[in-house]
Every structure is written in C-alpha cells, then in structure tokens.
Design a protein around this motif. Structure first.
Motif, PDB file in Angstrom:
ATOM      1  N   SER A  86       0.817  -1.217   0.000  1.00 21.01           N
ATOM      2  CA  SER A  86       0.000   0.000   0.000  1.00 21.01           C
ATOM      3  C   SER A  86       0.849   1.265   0.000  1.00 21.01           C
ATOM      4  O   SER A  86       0.344   2.363  -0.245  1.00 21.01           O
ATOM      5  CB  SER A  86      -0.911   0.022   1.225  1.00 21.01           C
ATOM      6  N   GLY A  87       2.144   1.125   0.327  1.00 19.24           N
ATOM      7  CA  GLY A  87       3.044   2.267   0.392  1.00 19.24           C
ATOM      8  C   GLY A  87       3.392   2.702   1.799  1.00 19.24           C
ATOM      9  O   GLY A  87       4.281   3.546   1.973  1.00 19.24           O
ATOM     10  N   TRP A  88       2.738   2.131   2.798  1.00 17.21           N
ATOM     11  CA  TRP A  88       3.018   2.530   4.171  1.00 17.21           C
ATOM     12  C   TRP A  88       3.987   1.544   4.820  1.00 17.21           C
ATOM     13  O   TRP A  88       3.955   0.347   4.516  1.00 17.21           O
ATOM     14  CB  TRP A  88       1.714   2.588   4.986  1.00 17.21           C
ATOM     15  N   PRO A  89       4.877   2.017   5.710  1.00 18.45           N
ATOM     16  CA  PRO A  89       5.829   1.101   6.355  1.00 18.45           C
ATOM     17  C   PRO A  89       5.115   0.007   7.141  1.00 18.45           C
ATOM     18  O   PRO A  89       4.183   0.274   7.906  1.00 18.45           O
ATOM     19  CB  PRO A  89       6.634   2.021   7.278  1.00 18.45           C
ATOM     20  N   ALA A  90       5.563  -1.222   6.932  1.00 21.91           N
ATOM     21  CA  ALA A  90       5.087  -2.349   7.734  1.00 21.91           C
ATOM     22  C   ALA A  90       5.992  -2.588   8.924  1.00 21.91           C
ATOM     23  O   ALA A  90       5.559  -3.144   9.938  1.00 21.91           O
ATOM     24  CB  ALA A  90       5.017  -3.616   6.871  1.00 21.91           C
ATOM     25  N   ALA A  91       7.266  -2.173   8.810  1.00 18.87           N
ATOM     26  CA  ALA A  91       8.227  -2.276   9.914  1.00 18.87           C
ATOM     27  C   ALA A  91       9.348  -1.286   9.656  1.00 18.87           C
ATOM     28  O   ALA A  91       9.797  -1.123   8.526  1.00 18.87           O
ATOM     29  CB  ALA A  91       8.775  -3.686  10.014  1.00 18.87           C
ATOM     30  N   GLY A  92       9.793  -0.614  10.733  1.00 19.67           N
ATOM     31  CA  GLY A  92      10.821   0.402  10.571  1.00 19.67           C
ATOM     32  C   GLY A  92      10.190   1.734  10.183  1.00 19.67           C
ATOM     33  O   GLY A  92       8.971   1.888  10.189  1.00 19.67           O
ATOM     34  N   PRO A  93      11.004   2.709   9.790  1.00 19.39           N
ATOM     35  CA  PRO A  93      12.455   2.620   9.620  1.00 19.39           C
ATOM     36  C   PRO A  93      13.204   2.402  10.941  1.00 19.39           C
ATOM     37  O   PRO A  93      12.781   2.877  11.987  1.00 19.39           O
ATOM     38  CB  PRO A  93      12.837   3.981   9.018  1.00 19.39           C
ATOM     39  N   ALA A  94      14.294   1.667  10.856  1.00 24.59           N
ATOM     40  CA  ALA A  94      15.165   1.446  11.996  1.00 24.59           C
ATOM     41  C   ALA A  94      15.936   2.728  12.308  1.00 24.59           C
ATOM     42  O   ALA A  94      15.841   3.730  11.593  1.00 24.59           O
ATOM     43  CB  ALA A  94      16.125   0.302  11.704  1.00 24.59           C
ATOM     44  N   SER A  95      16.711   2.701  13.377  1.00 28.90           N
ATOM     45  CA  SER A  95      17.463   3.881  13.792  1.00 28.90           C
ATOM     46  C   SER A  95      18.551   4.220  12.776  1.00 28.90           C
ATOM     47  O   SER A  95      18.883   3.430  11.897  1.00 28.90           O
ATOM     48  CB  SER A  95      18.104   3.649  15.163  1.00 28.90           C
ATOM     49  N   ARG A  96      19.143   5.391  12.942  1.00 34.08           N
ATOM     50  CA  ARG A  96      20.217   5.835  12.064  1.00 34.08           C
ATOM     51  C   ARG A  96      21.569   5.227  12.436  1.00 34.08           C
ATOM     52  O   ARG A  96      22.478   5.203  11.603  1.00 34.08           O
ATOM     53  CB  ARG A  96      20.342   7.362  12.122  1.00 34.08           C
ATOM     54  N   ASP A  97      21.699   4.738  13.670  1.00 37.16           N
ATOM     55  CA  ASP A  97      23.029   4.434  14.192  1.00 37.16           C
ATOM     56  C   ASP A  97      23.253   2.993  14.629  1.00 37.16           C
ATOM     57  O   ASP A  97      24.412   2.552  14.702  1.00 37.16           O
ATOM     58  CB  ASP A  97      23.313   5.340  15.397  1.00 37.16           C
ATOM     59  N   ASP A  98      22.206   2.266  14.952  1.00 40.60           N
ATOM     60  CA  ASP A  98      22.376   0.989  15.638  1.00 40.60           C
ATOM     61  C   ASP A  98      22.182  -0.196  14.711  1.00 40.60           C
ATOM     62  O   ASP A  98      21.319  -0.179  13.822  1.00 40.60           O
ATOM     63  CB  ASP A  98      21.367   0.878  16.789  1.00 40.60           C
ATOM     64  N   GLU A  99      22.967  -1.241  14.932  1.00 37.86           N
ATOM     65  CA  GLU A  99      22.684  -2.506  14.279  1.00 37.86           C
ATOM     66  C   GLU A  99      21.360  -3.048  14.815  1.00 37.86           C
ATOM     67  O   GLU A  99      21.039  -2.907  15.997  1.00 37.86           O
ATOM     68  CB  GLU A  99      23.817  -3.496  14.531  1.00 37.86           C
ATOM     69  N   ALA A 100      20.592  -3.682  13.937  1.00 33.38           N
ATOM     70  CA  ALA A 100      19.259  -4.146  14.321  1.00 33.38           C
ATOM     71  C   ALA A 100      18.748  -5.096  13.246  1.00 33.38           C
ATOM     72  O   ALA A 100      19.327  -5.202  12.158  1.00 33.38           O
ATOM     73  CB  ALA A 100      18.290  -2.971  14.468  1.00 33.38           C
ATOM     74  N   ILE A 101      17.657  -5.788  13.562  1.00 35.82           N
ATOM     75  CA  ILE A 101      16.922  -6.559  12.567  1.00 35.82           C
ATOM     76  C   ILE A 101      15.474  -6.085  12.595  1.00 35.82           C
ATOM     77  O   ILE A 101      14.853  -6.016  13.661  1.00 35.82           O
ATOM     78  CB  ILE A 101      16.987  -8.070  12.828  1.00 35.82           C
ATOM     79  N   VAL A 102      14.961  -5.747  11.432  1.00 31.83           N
ATOM     80  CA  VAL A 102      13.577  -5.296  11.276  1.00 31.83           C
ATOM     81  C   VAL A 102      12.769  -6.452  10.701  1.00 31.83           C
ATOM     82  O   VAL A 102      13.177  -7.058   9.697  1.00 31.83           O
ATOM     83  CB  VAL A 102      13.515  -4.067  10.347  1.00 31.83           C
ATOM     84  N   TYR A 103      11.622  -6.764  11.315  1.00 33.58           N
ATOM     85  CA  TYR A 103      10.795  -7.902  10.906  1.00 33.58           C
ATOM     86  C   TYR A 103       9.411  -7.433  10.489  1.00 33.58           C
ATOM     87  O   TYR A 103       8.853  -6.493  11.070  1.00 33.58           O
ATOM     88  CB  TYR A 103      10.601  -8.891  12.059  1.00 33.58           C
ATOM     89  N   ALA A 104       8.822  -8.152   9.526  1.00 34.88           N
ATOM     90  CA  ALA A 104       7.413  -7.949   9.186  1.00 34.88           C
ATOM     91  C   ALA A 104       6.843  -9.263   8.680  1.00 34.88           C
ATOM     92  O   ALA A 104       7.525 -10.012   7.959  1.00 34.88           O
ATOM     93  CB  ALA A 104       7.245  -6.870   8.131  1.00 34.88           C
ATOM     94  N   ASP A 105       5.611  -9.556   9.066  1.00 38.12           N
ATOM     95  CA  ASP A 105       4.887 -10.729   8.578  1.00 38.12           C
ATOM     96  C   ASP A 105       3.956 -10.278   7.459  1.00 38.12           C
ATOM     97  O   ASP A 105       3.012  -9.502   7.697  1.00 38.12           O
ATOM     98  CB  ASP A 105       4.087 -11.374   9.706  1.00 38.12           C
ATOM     99  N   LEU A 106       4.202 -10.747   6.239  1.00 38.86           N
ATOM    100  CA  LEU A 106       3.506 -10.244   5.064  1.00 38.86           C
ATOM    101  C   LEU A 106       2.940 -11.386   4.238  1.00 38.86           C
ATOM    102  O   LEU A 106       3.599 -12.415   4.047  1.00 38.86           O
ATOM    103  CB  LEU A 106       4.471  -9.440   4.191  1.00 38.86           C
TER     104      LEU A 106
END
Length: 288
Positions: free
Chosen positions: A234-254
């Motif tokens: 649809s164009g809208w974020p499902a997960a994130g955006p994550a931070s600018r500085d930190d390592e991370a994992i972003v998850y989404a169930d789609l």
C-alpha cells in the motif's frame, strides 16, 4: 527448477541492519552468519542483508575492490550463505562485491534452501562506484519462491522508477533492496530520509512490497544513515524505519499475494493496466 508459488499466508521477512568493515571479509562474513541465525530463530524465512556486506563499501582503488570481491556462487561467502540457507531452510538476499574474470560488479545474490537461485547486478552506479564497478548487465530478473515472486534492486537503483516498474510488470510481489544509503543534501530535521520516501512512493505506485536492508557506521569518512525499512504494498511502512546508528533486525509478517490485489485500486482502475503506452511512446527519445 522454479519453486512452486504458494498463497499459504504470511511469511516473516527480516532486514538486517549491520556495520560491515572495509577489507575485513572474514569478520563481515561471520557477522552475516550471526544475523542470519538470529533472524531464522525469530521465524524469518526471507532475510535481506545490506549492499556489499562482504567487503565494505568505500574502496581506495579498483585494485582493492577486486581483491575483496568474490565469484558468484563459487566464493567463500556464497558457499557459507548456501550452507546456512540449507540448514535453516531460509532464503537470503544479500549484497556482494562480485568478481567475474577481470570484471567487477556491485551485485546481490539470491540463495534458498536448495542452494543458489540467481543474482542481480546493480544497474545505476553511485558516485565513485563508477571508478570500480561495471554497470549491471542482467536487467531486472524476478525469481520464484514458495511465497511469491521476488525481484532485487540495489541502493541507487531505487531513484529510478523504471526498476520497480519492470519488476512489477514481470509479476514481482516483493523487491528486496540491499543498500548503503548516504545522507542527501537539505534533509529537513524530523523527516524520513529521502530514500525511505522514495521507497514508500515506489511501493504504492507499483503495489509492491519492498524490503530495504541498510548499513550503519562511518567508513573512511563516509557516514551511512540506517533506516532499514519494510514497506507494505500500500506504500506505508510495515516495519521500521530502523534507527540511524544501531545494528538491528527489522521484521514484518507479510502475505505477498496481497500485492496482486492491491493493484486494483477501484472498480475502474488497475495500476499496471491503466498505463498509457500509446501516450508515453518512446520516452528515451522524448528525453533527449
């Protein structure tokens, strides 16, 4: 053989935001393995890693880039990812510096539980990438997976609407984007980075899911902006955006099958069939 596409419901997608270190291929490779293991333990079946995550990004010379690049799929990094994908029963899309004879490409590899699936070579080279890499020569391939059709783009490719449109016209449900986004001029404070805005617009205008895995850190003076994001069709974020500085994992169930339905906007409108090819004509000629 192409995987049989299923409409069995949601799949968990993970975008890994990490900090590769230029020249330290062994450590970078080991870091990707740790992140892949973590994402798989959290139920991810498709894991996206950043651009050039095996080598780092800011090369001093083409010779340095060539020394850090690997063959696809014969190189050590791809062989590690193939082993992990097989053991964990996951798909991996990851950016890698590819050596093909004396040619160099800013590439991305697609790997599944049964091994190497295919690759993409970045079409649009950013800044000093032009000194090291050849432009991609494989077009915009789309790959079958059990949960939908998956395309690939890399970083600056996202500034060109044609890339996402070509993927959509080939039936892609999702485009995975290994990326190394850098700051854009005149970024207003408090706003999403331009890269995230462009990704949201492209997802909406093509009814595509888009999964962007960015890096963080400063490498040889070049800062990277993080902001890894998974955008719904649809164009809208499902997960994130994550931070600018930190390592991370972003998850989404789609459920990737939703992309095909999303293209029908109203009783009268469908995003792809509404295109006016009779008007657009030879747009290459029109821009000269």
């Amino acid at each position: 053989m192409a995987a049989q596409i299923s409409s069995a419901g949601p799949v968990r997608i993970a975008c890994v935001q990490m900090e590769p270190h230029i020249g330290d291929v062994a450590a970078n490779r080991a870091a990707t393995a740790r992140f892949i293991e973590t994402a798989a333990r959290q139920g991810a079946r498709l894991i996206v890693l950043p651009e050039l995550c095996n080598s780092g990004y800011v090369f001093h010379s083409r010779e340095e880039a060539l020394a850090l690049a690997e063959e696809i799929p014969a190189g050590d990094t791809c062989r590690l990812w193939c082993a992990l994908a097989h053991r964990l029963r996951v798909y991996i899309v990851a950016g890698i510096a590819e050596r093909d004879g004396t040619a160099l490409y800013n590439a991305a590899v697609v790997i599944g539980p049964d091994g190497y699936v295919g690759k993409y070579r970045k079409l649009h080279l950013w800044n000093q990438e032009n000194l090291h890499f050849s432009p991609g020569d494989l077009g915009v391939p789309v790959f079958d997976t059990p949960f939908g059709r998956v395309g690939v783009a890399v970083c600056y490719d996202g500034w060109f609407p044609e890339v996402y449109r070509m993927a959509a016209l080939q039936g892609a449900d999702l485009v995975c984007v290994p990326t190394n986004w850098v700051p854009m001029p005149d970024q207003p404070p408090g706003q999403h980075p331009m890269a995230v805005t462009l990704t949201m617009a492209s997802a909406h205008s093509n009814a595509l899911f888009i999964a962007c895995a960015d890096r963080v850190g400063i490498e040889r003076g070049q800062p990277f902006i993080g902001g890894s994001v998974i955008v719904h069709c649809s164009g809208w974020p499902a997960a994130g955006p994550a931070s600018r500085d930190d390592e991370a994992i972003v998850y989404a169930d789609l459920d990737l099958s939703e992309a095909r339905d999303q293209r029908r906007l109203t009783e009268f409108n469908q995003l792809l069939s509404d295109r006016r090819g009779d008007v657009y004509g030879d747009y290459q000629r029109l821009t000269k």
